[in-house]
Design a protein around this motif. Sequence first.
Motif, PDB file in Angstrom:
ATOM      1  N   LEU A   1       0.830  -1.207   0.000  1.00 22.71           N
ATOM      2  CA  LEU A   1       0.000   0.000   0.000  1.00 22.71           C
ATOM      3  C   LEU A   1       0.864   1.256   0.000  1.00 22.71           C
ATOM      4  CD1 LEU A   1      -2.778  -1.093   2.538  1.00 22.71           C
ATOM      5  CD2 LEU A   1      -3.022  -0.807   0.062  1.00 22.71           C
ATOM      6  N   LEU A   2       1.897   1.247   0.823  1.00 23.23           N
ATOM      7  CA  LEU A   2       2.787   2.412   0.870  1.00 23.23           C
ATOM      8  C   LEU A   2       3.474   2.625  -0.473  1.00 23.23           C
ATOM      9  CD1 LEU A   2       4.458   1.999   4.392  1.00 23.23           C
ATOM     10  CD2 LEU A   2       2.692   3.634   3.721  1.00 23.23           C
ATOM     11  N   ALA A   3       3.908   1.529  -1.072  1.00 21.37           N
ATOM     12  CA  ALA A   3       4.588   1.638  -2.369  1.00 21.37           C
ATOM     13  C   ALA A   3       3.647   2.239  -3.408  1.00 21.37           C
ATOM     14  CB  ALA A   3       5.088   0.274  -2.812  1.00 21.37           C
ATOM     15  N   ARG A   4       2.386   1.854  -3.330  1.00 22.80           N
ATOM     16  CA  ARG A   4       1.433   2.386  -4.308  1.00 22.80           C
ATOM     17  C   ARG A   4       1.144   3.849  -4.069  1.00 22.80           C
ATOM     18  NH1 ARG A   4      -3.147  -1.448  -4.084  1.00 22.80           N
ATOM     19  NH2 ARG A   4      -4.223   0.327  -5.001  1.00 22.80           N
ATOM     20  N   VAL A   5       1.093   4.243  -2.814  1.00 16.29           N
ATOM     21  CA  VAL A   5       0.925   5.668  -2.525  1.00 16.29           C
ATOM     22  C   VAL A   5       2.126   6.439  -3.061  1.00 16.29           C
ATOM     23  CG1 VAL A   5       0.806   7.402  -0.694  1.00 16.29           C
ATOM     24  CG2 VAL A   5      -0.515   5.297  -0.504  1.00 16.29           C
ATOM     25  N   ALA A   6       3.314   5.881  -2.827  1.00 10.65           N
ATOM     26  CA  ALA A   6       4.534   6.534  -3.296  1.00 10.65           C
ATOM     27  C   ALA A   6       4.504   6.680  -4.812  1.00 10.65           C
ATOM     28  CB  ALA A   6       5.762   5.738  -2.863  1.00 10.65           C
TER      29      ALA A   6
ATOM     30  N   SER B   1       1.855   6.763  -6.776  1.00 11.11           N
ATOM     31  CA  SER B   1       0.820   7.683  -7.243  1.00 11.11           C
ATOM     32  C   SER B   1       1.178   9.129  -6.927  1.00 11.11           C
ATOM     33  CB  SER B   1      -0.525   7.328  -6.619  1.00 11.11           C
ATOM     34  OG  SER B   1      -0.587   7.775  -5.287  1.00 11.11           O
ATOM     35  N   THR B   2       1.960   9.340  -5.870  1.00 12.86           N
ATOM     36  CA  THR B   2       2.376  10.709  -5.550  1.00 12.86           C
ATOM     37  C   THR B   2       3.631  11.075  -6.314  1.00 12.86           C
ATOM     38  OG1 THR B   2       3.082   9.659  -3.500  1.00 12.86           O
ATOM     39  CG2 THR B   2       1.415  11.361  -3.335  1.00 12.86           C
ATOM     40  N   ASP B   3       4.078  10.160  -7.152  1.00 11.08           N
ATOM     41  CA  ASP B   3       5.221  10.437  -8.005  1.00 11.08           C
ATOM     42  C   ASP B   3       6.498  10.650  -7.197  1.00 11.08           C
ATOM     43  OD1 ASP B   3       6.153  12.849 -10.506  1.00 11.08           O
ATOM     44  OD2 ASP B   3       6.481  10.713 -10.423  1.00 11.08           O
ATOM     45  N   VAL B   4       6.564   9.997  -6.077  1.00  5.29           N
ATOM     46  CA  VAL B   4       7.748  10.130  -5.247  1.00  5.29           C
ATOM     47  C   VAL B   4       8.803   9.133  -5.730  1.00  5.29           C
ATOM     48  CG1 VAL B   4       8.595  10.219  -2.875  1.00  5.29           C
ATOM     49  CG2 VAL B   4       6.257  10.784  -3.374  1.00  5.29           C
TER      50      VAL B   4
ATOM     51  N   ALA C   1       8.882   5.460  -6.632  1.00  4.68           N
ATOM     52  CA  ALA C   1       9.162   4.186  -5.959  1.00  4.68           C
ATOM     53  C   ALA C   1       8.660   3.074  -6.854  1.00  4.68           C
ATOM     54  CB  ALA C   1       8.461   4.121  -4.605  1.00  4.68           C
TER      55      ALA C   1
END
Lengths: 167, 167
Positions: B144-149, B151-154, B156
């Motif tokens: 989940l964290l990886a997907r947030v990362a 989608s926020t274009d951070v 990952a």
Amino acid sequence: MSTDVTTKPASRSGDGLAQHTGFLLARLGRAVTRHYRSALTPIGLKPRQTSALLTLRDEGAMSQQALGAALDIDASNLVVLLNDLEGGGLILRRRDPEDRRRHLVEISKRGSKLICEVEHASTQIDDEFFAGLDSDERATLHDLLARVAQSTDVSARGASGDDEERC
Amino acid sequence: MSTDVTTKPASRSGDGLAQHTGFLLARLGRAVTRHYRSALTPIGLKPRQTSALLTLRDEGAMSQQALGAALDIDASNLVVLLNDLEGGGLILRRRDPEDRRRHLVEISKRGSKLICEVEHASTQIDDEFFAGLDSDERATLHDLLARVAQSTDVSARGASGDDEERC
DNA sequence: TATTGTTATACTCTATAACTATA
DNA sequence: TATAGTTATAGAGTATAACAATA
């Protein structure tokens, strides 16, 4: 966004830090704080101040020690944070009659009013930041994070039910 | 641990900031960084330096721009971070022949050796920090964290498969 | 003119120690 | 003696602007 990330080669394994959930967590924590900051600055609050106000509104008055534990912030840093909030009339400090060493901190009416605005902005940030997840996934993430917080004794309550409307 | 949190009253709704996943994320991010720092200090590395080395080892040589994007760190701050690593002989900087403005940064042999030690320590931190979750839950959290990362274009990558053994 | 890396700087956040007043 | 809060301060992280070299 479209920064044409040229010099990023092979990327064979494709994982990088992603292996370490902790580093990923740290990075995202900073990122979301940055988002909060830019959204809250026009309102005149910092992310940490906002956390404090939200906690005080939802948990009620408490000692600075308890608040520091809830926010995972050092007592000395909390002092100046509260000085600013008090200066803005957003919180009140009064001596605990039962133990005059303690300050009972509570949110003021003005603070409560402001926090409604703020919560709107914060919620918007959350929605943007977690846009990659659907509603269920986001709930799962929240639950998992809350459990980590609990187990690390960072003082976070379970995400049970919200009861009252406040805004 | 057993700090006898006396002045924590009612706690009616029981949620506090927990409502905002973002604030929870920010708080945990700081907490895990603190854990990392205390574990890495005896080795002589800072959390951010460690992230950089891990990224360089796993992703291979890249420009400072690309590394900055991967770590979500400002270019100017990355410079001093790399200066320290270069001074310790843990990374190498060389000009990109194809574009002489660029520095291609790569991990050195000494850096690779050190990162094996470090990874052991970091993994231990992760295990302690996420002890409240079982193996599946931890994988879910990571995903989940990886997907947030993402989608926020951070920057990952997906947590697909690790292929090579490195330590 | 735009981009990569660099330097300098200012601002925030964090952690530590010493102090006070109360217990 | 120990605890709650305070103060001062040093250290680390972050963001911004101006600059040199290269494209």
